[in-house]
Write a protein that holds these residues in place. Structure first.
Motif, PDB file in Angstrom:
ATOM      1  N   LEU A  84       0.838  -1.210   0.000  1.00  0.00           N
ATOM      2  CA  LEU A  84       0.000   0.000   0.000  1.00  0.00           C
ATOM      3  C   LEU A  84       0.868   1.254   0.000  1.00  0.00           C
ATOM      4  O   LEU A  84       0.634   2.181  -0.776  1.00  0.00           O
ATOM      5  CB  LEU A  84      -0.917   0.011   1.226  1.00  0.00           C
ATOM      6  CG  LEU A  84      -2.136  -0.887   1.175  1.00  0.00           C
ATOM      7  CD1 LEU A  84      -2.716  -1.096   2.567  1.00  0.00           C
ATOM      8  CD2 LEU A  84      -3.183  -0.316   0.236  1.00  0.00           C
ATOM      9  N   GLU A  85       1.893   1.279   0.850  1.00  0.00           N
ATOM     10  CA  GLU A  85       2.777   2.440   0.953  1.00  0.00           C
ATOM     11  C   GLU A  85       3.492   2.720  -0.367  1.00  0.00           C
ATOM     12  O   GLU A  85       3.667   3.866  -0.763  1.00  0.00           O
ATOM     13  CB  GLU A  85       3.791   2.218   2.061  1.00  0.00           C
ATOM     14  CG  GLU A  85       4.703   3.408   2.303  1.00  0.00           C
ATOM     15  CD  GLU A  85       5.697   3.153   3.421  1.00  0.00           C
ATOM     16  OE1 GLU A  85       6.757   3.810   3.398  1.00  0.00           O
ATOM     17  OE2 GLU A  85       5.430   2.312   4.297  1.00  0.00           O
ATOM     18  N   ALA A  86       3.905   1.658  -1.069  1.00  0.00           N
ATOM     19  CA  ALA A  86       4.619   1.818  -2.335  1.00  0.00           C
ATOM     20  C   ALA A  86       3.678   2.149  -3.490  1.00  0.00           C
ATOM     21  O   ALA A  86       4.137   2.468  -4.579  1.00  0.00           O
ATOM     22  CB  ALA A  86       5.396   0.547  -2.661  1.00  0.00           C
ATOM     23  N   GLY A  87       2.373   2.049  -3.264  1.00  0.00           N
ATOM     24  CA  GLY A  87       1.427   2.349  -4.340  1.00  0.00           C
ATOM     25  C   GLY A  87       1.209   1.186  -5.293  1.00  0.00           C
ATOM     26  O   GLY A  87       0.660   1.354  -6.367  1.00  0.00           O
ATOM     27  N   ARG A  88       1.627  -0.010  -4.907  1.00  0.00           N
ATOM     28  CA  ARG A  88       1.423  -1.190  -5.765  1.00  0.00           C
ATOM     29  C   ARG A  88      -0.003  -1.693  -5.660  1.00  0.00           C
ATOM     30  O   ARG A  88      -0.493  -2.358  -6.559  1.00  0.00           O
ATOM     31  CB  ARG A  88       2.421  -2.282  -5.422  1.00  0.00           C
ATOM     32  CG  ARG A  88       3.845  -1.892  -5.779  1.00  0.00           C
ATOM     33  CD  ARG A  88       4.835  -2.974  -5.481  1.00  0.00           C
ATOM     34  NE  ARG A  88       4.725  -4.113  -6.363  1.00  0.00           N
ATOM     35  CZ  ARG A  88       5.302  -4.207  -7.567  1.00  0.00           C
ATOM     36  NH1 ARG A  88       6.003  -3.206  -8.032  1.00  0.00           N
ATOM     37  NH2 ARG A  88       5.165  -5.296  -8.280  1.00  0.00           N
ATOM     38  N   VAL A  89      -0.663  -1.446  -4.523  1.00  0.00           N
ATOM     39  CA  VAL A  89      -2.076  -1.762  -4.332  1.00  0.00           C
ATOM     40  C   VAL A  89      -2.736  -0.565  -3.668  1.00  0.00           C
ATOM     41  O   VAL A  89      -2.062   0.291  -3.093  1.00  0.00           O
ATOM     42  CB  VAL A  89      -2.289  -3.043  -3.470  1.00  0.00           C
ATOM     43  CG1 VAL A  89      -1.723  -4.269  -4.153  1.00  0.00           C
ATOM     44  CG2 VAL A  89      -1.700  -2.879  -2.085  1.00  0.00           C
ATOM     45  N   PHE A  90      -4.057  -0.489  -3.742  1.00  0.00           N
ATOM     46  CA  PHE A  90      -4.811   0.606  -3.175  1.00  0.00           C
ATOM     47  C   PHE A  90      -5.897   0.061  -2.265  1.00  0.00           C
ATOM     48  O   PHE A  90      -6.494  -0.971  -2.567  1.00  0.00           O
ATOM     49  CB  PHE A  90      -5.482   1.438  -4.283  1.00  0.00           C
ATOM     50  CG  PHE A  90      -4.499   2.093  -5.209  1.00  0.00           C
ATOM     51  CD1 PHE A  90      -3.973   3.330  -4.915  1.00  0.00           C
ATOM     52  CD2 PHE A  90      -4.099   1.453  -6.364  1.00  0.00           C
ATOM     53  CE1 PHE A  90      -3.053   3.922  -5.766  1.00  0.00           C
ATOM     54  CE2 PHE A  90      -3.192   2.036  -7.226  1.00  0.00           C
ATOM     55  CZ  PHE A  90      -2.659   3.282  -6.921  1.00  0.00           C
ATOM     56  N   ASP A  91      -6.140   0.751  -1.163  1.00  0.00           N
ATOM     57  CA  ASP A  91      -7.258   0.427  -0.296  1.00  0.00           C
ATOM     58  C   ASP A  91      -8.446   1.220  -0.812  1.00  0.00           C
ATOM     59  O   ASP A  91      -8.543   2.424  -0.600  1.00  0.00           O
ATOM     60  CB  ASP A  91      -6.925   0.798   1.149  1.00  0.00           C
ATOM     61  CG  ASP A  91      -8.045   0.450   2.114  1.00  0.00           C
ATOM     62  OD1 ASP A  91      -9.185   0.198   1.667  1.00  0.00           O
ATOM     63  OD2 ASP A  91      -7.766   0.426   3.330  1.00  0.00           O
TER      64      ASP A  91
END
Length: 121
Positions: A84-91
């Motif tokens: 999430l922090e790296a922007g590879r997935v989104f909440d």
């Protein structure tokens, strides 16, 4: 050009689910792009299915051994938090889903290296 299929694999004690195809793990890749994929639901109580799953897991383990940084298990909430922090997935409960088209997240925060392809001369 190269063919670069993706494998999405999950299992529990009795079943496994496999998606193999061209779709990137993005909104566009999974929802709106023209892609080709095969999905399989496998029953681990059936010997042929269990053998197939063992073979897939061995192949994934081999990729992890060859490329330990970009090929990894997402085993717990801490691993998800890093993605999430790296922007590879989104909440999507916090941030609206991205619109289709384009690459994933903030590449400046994404420290996972790309796999270097073996090339023939």
């Amino acid at each position: 050009m190269i063919f670069h299929p993706k494998i999405y694999f999950a299992r529990n004690a009795t079943a496994a689910r496999l998606v193999l195809g061209s779709a990137n793990l993005t909104i566009g890749g999974l929802n709106s792009n023209i892609e080709a994929s095969v999905t399989m639901t496998l029953d681990l109580c059936v010997k042929n299915d269990a053998d197939f799953v063992a073979n897939i897991q061995a192949k994934i383990a081999g990729k992890r051994a060859d490329h330990p940084e970009p090929v990894f298990n997402v085993a717990d909430a801490a691993a998800v938090a890093l993605l999430l922090e790296a922007g590879r997935v989104f909440d999507e409960s916090i941030v609206a889903a991205p619109t289709p088209g384009g690459s994933s997240g903030n590449r400046d925060l994404d420290t996972i290296p790309k796999i270097k392809l073996k090339r023939r001369r």
